[in-house]
Motif scaffolding. Structure first.
Motif, mmCIF file in Angstrom:
data_model
loop_
_atom_site.group_PDB
_atom_site.id
_atom_site.type_symbol
_atom_site.label_atom_id
_atom_site.label_comp_id
_atom_site.label_asym_id
_atom_site.label_seq_id
_atom_site.Cartn_x
_atom_site.Cartn_y
_atom_site.Cartn_z
ATOM 1 N N UNK A 146 2.495 -70.007 62.903
ATOM 2 C CA UNK A 146 2.192 -70.343 61.730
ATOM 3 C C UNK A 146 1.994 -71.767 61.332
ATOM 4 N N UNK A 147 2.412 -72.650 62.323
ATOM 5 C CA UNK A 147 1.936 -74.164 62.330
ATOM 6 C C UNK A 147 0.609 -74.480 62.484
ATOM 7 N N UNK A 148 0.173 -73.662 63.408
ATOM 8 C CA UNK A 148 -1.303 -73.638 63.762
ATOM 9 C C UNK A 148 -2.222 -73.103 62.606
ATOM 10 N N UNK A 149 -1.879 -72.269 62.131
ATOM 11 C CA UNK A 149 -2.623 -71.968 61.080
ATOM 12 C C UNK A 149 -2.674 -72.676 59.750
ATOM 13 N N UNK A 207 -5.659 -76.055 70.774
ATOM 14 C CA UNK A 207 -5.049 -76.490 72.020
ATOM 15 C C UNK A 207 -3.709 -77.214 72.182
ATOM 16 N N UNK A 208 -3.309 -77.659 71.038
ATOM 17 C CA UNK A 208 -2.000 -77.922 70.792
ATOM 18 C C UNK A 208 -0.898 -77.227 71.307
ATOM 19 N N UNK A 209 -1.013 -75.981 71.274
ATOM 20 C CA UNK A 209 0.013 -75.079 71.545
ATOM 21 C C UNK A 209 1.138 -75.014 70.500
ATOM 22 N N UNK A 210 0.848 -75.201 69.270
ATOM 23 C CA UNK A 210 1.621 -74.989 68.174
ATOM 24 C C UNK A 210 2.154 -73.673 67.876
#
Length: 78
Positions: free
Chosen positions: A51-54, A45-48
Motif C-alpha cells: 500500500x505504501x509502494x502504491x 526496489x525499496x521493499x515497501x
C-alpha cells in the motif's frame, strides 16, 4: 517548489539561461520518460509494503505530470 519546477522548463528554452543551450522538446520528453522509469524502479526496489509502494508511486507520477506540464508550457510560447 512550483517556481523551481517552472524554471526547469524555462531554462531549457531561449526564454532563460544561455541562448546557446536550447534543448528540443522531444529530448525533454525523453528525459521525463527516463526519470519516470528510474523513479518507478527505485520505488519498486525499496521493499515497501504494497500500500505504501502504491501511494508513493502514484504521488511521484503526479509530480512528474505537473513537471511535464510546466515544461511544455514554455515550449508552447517559444
Amino acid at each position: 517548489m512550483a517556481q523551481y519546477l517552472d524554471m526547469v522548463g524555462r531554462i531549457h528554452t531561449e526564454q532563460a539561461g544561455s541562448p546557446n543551450v536550447v534543448v528540443p522538446l522531444v529530448q525533454m520528453n525523453a528525459l521525463m520518460g527516463f526519470v519516470a522509469d528510474a523513479l518507478t524502479a527505485t520505488i519498486f526496489g525499496l521493499g515497501l509494503p504494497r500500500d505504501v509502494e502504491q501511494t508513493t508511486l502514484r504521488a511521484f507520477q503526479k509530480l512528474l505530470w505537473i513537471q511535464n506540464d510546466l515544461i511544455n508550457r514554455h515550449y508552447a510560447r517559444a
